[in-house]
Design a protein around this motif. Structure first.
Motif, PDB file in Angstrom:
ATOM      1  N   PHE A   1       0.809  -1.292   0.217  1.00  0.00           N
ATOM      2  CA  PHE A   1      -0.145   0.118   0.100  1.00  0.00           C
ATOM      3  C   PHE A   1       0.988   1.334  -0.034  1.00  0.00           C
ATOM      4  CE2 PHE A   1      -2.854  -3.583   1.846  1.00  0.00           C
ATOM      5  CZ  PHE A   1      -3.608  -3.353   1.225  1.00  0.00           C
ATOM      6  N   GLY A   2       1.949   1.050  -0.068  1.00  0.00           N
ATOM      7  CA  GLY A   2       2.914   2.351  -0.080  1.00  0.00           C
ATOM      8  C   GLY A   2       3.594   2.792   1.371  1.00  0.00           C
TER       9      GLY A   2
ATOM     10  N   TYR B   1      -3.207   2.917   5.056  1.00  0.00           N
ATOM     11  CA  TYR B   1      -2.917   1.468   4.965  1.00  0.00           C
ATOM     12  C   TYR B   1      -1.636   1.188   4.755  1.00  0.00           C
ATOM     13  CZ  TYR B   1      -7.896   1.752   2.974  1.00  0.00           C
ATOM     14  OH  TYR B   1      -9.301   2.080   2.482  1.00  0.00           O
TER      15      TYR B   1
ATOM     16  N   VAL C   1      -5.214  -9.715  -2.546  1.00  0.00           N
ATOM     17  CA  VAL C   1      -5.965  -8.710  -1.850  1.00  0.00           C
ATOM     18  C   VAL C   1      -5.693  -7.494  -2.662  1.00  0.00           C
ATOM     19  CG1 VAL C   1      -5.514  -7.196   0.042  1.00  0.00           C
ATOM     20  CG2 VAL C   1      -5.474  -9.750   0.362  1.00  0.00           C
TER      21      VAL C   1
ATOM     22  N   ALA D   1      -7.998  -7.805  -5.802  1.00  0.00           N
ATOM     23  CA  ALA D   1      -9.740  -7.647  -5.263  1.00  0.00           C
ATOM     24  C   ALA D   1      -9.888  -5.874  -5.257  1.00  0.00           C
ATOM     25  CB  ALA D   1      -9.823  -8.267  -3.959  1.00  0.00           C
ATOM     26  N   MET D   2      -8.914  -5.291  -4.013  1.00  0.00           N
ATOM     27  CA  MET D   2      -9.002  -3.951  -3.836  1.00  0.00           C
ATOM     28  C   MET D   2      -8.994  -2.741  -4.917  1.00  0.00           C
ATOM     29  SD  MET D   2      -7.516  -3.869  -0.111  1.00  0.00           S
ATOM     30  CE  MET D   2      -8.175  -2.192   0.398  1.00  0.00           C
ATOM     31  N   GLY D   3      -8.052  -3.428  -6.048  1.00  0.00           N
ATOM     32  CA  GLY D   3      -7.374  -2.311  -7.186  1.00  0.00           C
ATOM     33  C   GLY D   3      -8.673  -2.473  -8.048  1.00  0.00           C
ATOM     34  N   GLY D   4      -9.654  -3.237  -8.240  1.00  0.00           N
ATOM     35  CA  GLY D   4     -10.594  -3.008  -9.181  1.00  0.00           C
ATOM     36  C   GLY D   4     -10.378  -3.877 -10.520  1.00  0.00           C
TER      37      GLY D   4
ATOM     38  N   VAL E   1       6.865   2.757  -4.366  1.00  0.00           N
ATOM     39  CA  VAL E   1       5.887   2.144  -5.157  1.00  0.00           C
ATOM     40  C   VAL E   1       4.898   1.229  -4.404  1.00  0.00           C
ATOM     41  CG1 VAL E   1       5.634   0.897  -7.343  1.00  0.00           C
ATOM     42  CG2 VAL E   1       7.281   2.472  -7.225  1.00  0.00           C
ATOM     43  N   ALA E   2       3.689   1.632  -4.480  1.00  0.00           N
ATOM     44  CA  ALA E   2       2.587   0.601  -4.013  1.00  0.00           C
ATOM     45  C   ALA E   2       1.958  -0.102  -4.963  1.00  0.00           C
ATOM     46  CB  ALA E   2       1.509   1.809  -3.268  1.00  0.00           C
TER      47      ALA E   2
ATOM     48  N   LEU F   1      -1.142  -1.368  -4.851  1.00  0.00           N
ATOM     49  CA  LEU F   1      -2.510  -0.877  -4.992  1.00  0.00           C
ATOM     50  C   LEU F   1      -2.356   0.512  -5.944  1.00  0.00           C
ATOM     51  CD1 LEU F   1      -5.429  -1.050  -4.313  1.00  0.00           C
ATOM     52  CD2 LEU F   1      -5.159   0.529  -2.488  1.00  0.00           C
ATOM     53  N   ASP F   2      -1.288   1.275  -5.926  1.00  0.00           N
ATOM     54  CA  ASP F   2      -1.243   2.402  -6.883  1.00  0.00           C
ATOM     55  C   ASP F   2      -1.310   1.939  -8.236  1.00  0.00           C
ATOM     56  OD1 ASP F   2      -1.277   4.156  -4.482  1.00  0.00           O
ATOM     57  OD2 ASP F   2       0.817   4.794  -4.598  1.00  0.00           O
TER      58      ASP F   2
ATOM     59  N   VAL G   1      -4.328   1.038  -9.715  1.00  0.00           N
ATOM     60  CA  VAL G   1      -5.086   2.028 -10.323  1.00  0.00           C
ATOM     61  C   VAL G   1      -4.296   2.590 -11.730  1.00  0.00           C
ATOM     62  CG1 VAL G   1      -5.827   4.710  -9.576  1.00  0.00           C
ATOM     63  CG2 VAL G   1      -5.713   2.996  -7.906  1.00  0.00           C
ATOM     64  N   ALA G   2      -3.278   2.706 -11.743  1.00  0.00           N
ATOM     65  CA  ALA G   2      -2.524   3.104 -12.913  1.00  0.00           C
ATOM     66  C   ALA G   2      -2.756   2.374 -14.048  1.00  0.00           C
ATOM     67  CB  ALA G   2      -0.997   3.352 -12.667  1.00  0.00           C
ATOM     68  N   ILE G   3      -3.162   0.880 -14.092  1.00  0.00           N
ATOM     69  CA  ILE G   3      -3.097   0.213 -15.259  1.00  0.00           C
ATOM     70  C   ILE G   3      -4.943  -0.156 -15.867  1.00  0.00           C
ATOM     71  CG2 ILE G   3      -0.796  -0.847 -14.884  1.00  0.00           C
ATOM     72  CD1 ILE G   3      -2.824  -3.385 -14.161  1.00  0.00           C
TER      73      ILE G   3
END
Lengths: 395, 395
Positions: B126-127, B132, B141, B144-147, B197-198, B200-201, B204-206
């Motif tokens: 999570f960074g 988090y 995980v 799942a959380m990352g869309g 670098v996280a 989860l981030d 989001v970026a891809i």
């Protein structure tokens, strides 16, 4: 503040996704990216919906921080300007089908004579060598041929395409790495080179344990659903109002998990007390866990298990993701003001640098927004020269 | 031949996947990567099956080109050696849970005092900031959380996990880009920095068009199966012996496709002659195409359509992929000789550089293979000093 790639000038001949994704990363880190677009029409993806005030949301999401210049590369004056530009830049990135730049008279062999320190990066479906080199490719075809579909999908189900265009995006990422590696080499030797990245090759490179398993056993893995193949419990469970993903990665987490989930009765059970045992007795264990999860909401489980230190998370849709406190705190959703579309949101930059951080300085350009500016500042053209060039209809 | 990153020394504190994937890329491009491992046990993934002659195929696939040194970082002598090493390297990469390096007394704030030009790269779930930050994460995980799960899966079906650990791998790729961007900044200014670098981030970026669609429409996309949402035909069809993916991306390809598929009768049909029309009349069009594909084999369709210039491809499993002529010609499957496992195959390098290409020089190291060598050459220890250190049991 000075950025990591502030001194880098990039001529961006790319369209749609793999190439623009690469140049977006370079631009985010500070590079001056000049996007050369076909006059009137521009990057194909400017026509991809949905639109915000007539501007493609898709195009805007991967072309921030770039400048747009239109140029007819098939005209003699257009070619001449292109060769002038080549002398002023450090990097060219293109994602045409191999052979296209050569047909335009702008292949790497020509450009390196004009600028020997040029880094020429090409991202293509199958690469610039090999029997499939000249074939067109789309992400769907690369995902099919590249093996990732064969290991994605429901257990016992059909090969499934990954939602995002992972074939394009990984090629964009590897191309960016190639450009930066070549930049380091150039910083040391003064010499440029060609970077050739194929979408298909990138798929081979990201298969990780599926590839390792194949080489060790000779068997091709199949779609395995959402369950981990060798760790239990490590999968989503249904709750009273949705689903939650849990990842009980070791026996210590198993103890924490049982305490929170009301499964103290089985924590030391000789059928379930170690991961190999839980994997062996999965069929009897899963229903016991599933029954517990059904008794509470996703949100409640998420907070209870997180508090207990058990890795878990909701299966977020895009809306939920964009509102997640961690995502917001990390500035992974950024508001930008676009000249035509107005205020919109785009993804942030996932590379956080402490001294020379990237930044989102400008929204995506409208078509040809910076043509005059580039002609004047980069090529030193006068208003009169620009007027004369415009009369030729090359912008 | 000199390689792009030959002058780069990397101290590699990483385990399992995201971190090791990053340092593998740096090593492939020529960096000297020194992997610090826990004595006796080593990287956790050395215990991940399947095995070849007792060596983890998984570990071997992402740790080629690295040197292994064991070191007990909790001992005083181990710490002292670590600080000596820090003075000799350019980059440190770690993927511990945030806070772990600080607990060891080796956080970035300490290390930058010892080596101000150090590039310190951290890849975590999570960074290193945000609510988090300290939570543990696993790929499942984050997916799942990352869309990404919410837009992957069968049409109308459940969110589906992407086969490879894309949460780890994209973090590895973005971390490598961050290191190289920081390297360029250091080449220009002499100053190091921290790269955070996280996983989860990175998710989001891809997300590309799913994110763009959400921001434009306010609606979260759902799993869409294997069909393109706005181009027809652009999906797999069943053949007489399997499936084939086709991508008829524009009207010109539609004409080529109809000619080869025996669909000349409908090529100019006012219901099907343009892509918007084909999308509108998908329900009547699909069965007509499906019937044609059923009449021939995948292999025959693949060759016929490719010959006709229509983008298409088989849905390869891993075995088929590793035997594909293009994959082999591009050297994306490489044979290496491992000290214990013998001859094995691993994926090649997808970044093809014309002047300073990457290379696979050595198989993955056995645990502690290079401890003595590193103590002698990098730290200038004598045989006697090494003997004394060994007596302390820190390797």
């Amino acid at each position: 503040m000075e950025q990591s790639l502030s001194s880098l000038k990039v001529l961006d001949m790319t369209r749609v996704l793999a190439g623009p994704y690469c140049t977006m990363i370079l631009a985010d880190l500070g590079a001056d990216v000049i996007k050369i677009e076909v006059p009137e029409k521009g990057d194909d993806s400017r026509q991809f919906g949905p639109y915000i005030n007539g501007e493609s949301a898709y195009f805007m999401s991967i072309n921030r921080n770039k400048r747009s210049m239109t140029l007819d590369l098939k005209s003699e004056s257009g070619k001449a300007l292109f060769f002038e530009l080549i002398q002023t830049v450090d990097v060219v990135v293109e994602n045409f089908r191999p052979g296209t730049m050569e047909k335009l008279g702008m292949g790497y062999d020509v450009l390196k004579e004009i600028n020997p320190s040029l880094i020429y990066a090409a991202s293509s479906g199958f690469g610039h060598t090999g029997p499939y080199s000249k074939r067109p490719a789309y992400d769907g075809v690369v995902q099919a041929m590249g093996g990732i579909m064969s290991i994605t999908g429901e257990l016992g189900g059909k090969p499934t395409r990954v939602g995002p265009s992972i074939g394009d995006i990984t090629a964009g990422l590897f191309t960016a790495i190639g450009v930066l590696a070549a930049l380091n080499y150039r910083n040391e030797t003064g010499r440029g080179q060609k970077v050739d990245v194929a979408m298909l090759d990138c798929q081979v490179a990201i298969l990780e344990n599926a590839m390792a398993r194949y080489f060790a056993t000779g068997e091709s893995p199949k779609p395995a659903g959402n369950k981990h193949s060798s760790i239990v419990p490590f999968e989503p469970f249904e709750t009273s109002d949705g689903e939650i993903m849990i990842a009980v990665g070791n026996d210590n987490l198993w103890r924490k998990f049982c305490a929170e989930a009301g499964l103290e009765a089985i924590v030391d059970d000789p059928k379930y007390c170690t991961n190999p045992l839980r994997t062996e007795h999965y069929e009897t264990l899963r229903p016991m866990i599933a029954a517990k999860f059904k008794a509470d909401t996703t949100d409640s489980w998420y907070h209870r298990l997180t508090e207990a230190g058990v890795p878990c998370g909701p299966i977020n849709n895009i809306e939920m993701l964009t509102k997640d406190p961690q995502v917001l705190e990390r500035e992974m959703i950024v508001e930008v003001a676009h000249e035509v579309a107005g205020k919109t949101h785009i993804p942030g930059i996932p590379i956080k640098l402490s001294r020379s951080p990237g930044s989102i300085r400008t929204a995506a350009p409208v078509l040809g927004e910076h043509t005059d500016e580039i002609l004047k500042t980069l090529l030193g053209k006068t208003d009169e020269e620009i007027k004369a060039l415009k009369a030729e209809g090359i912008f």
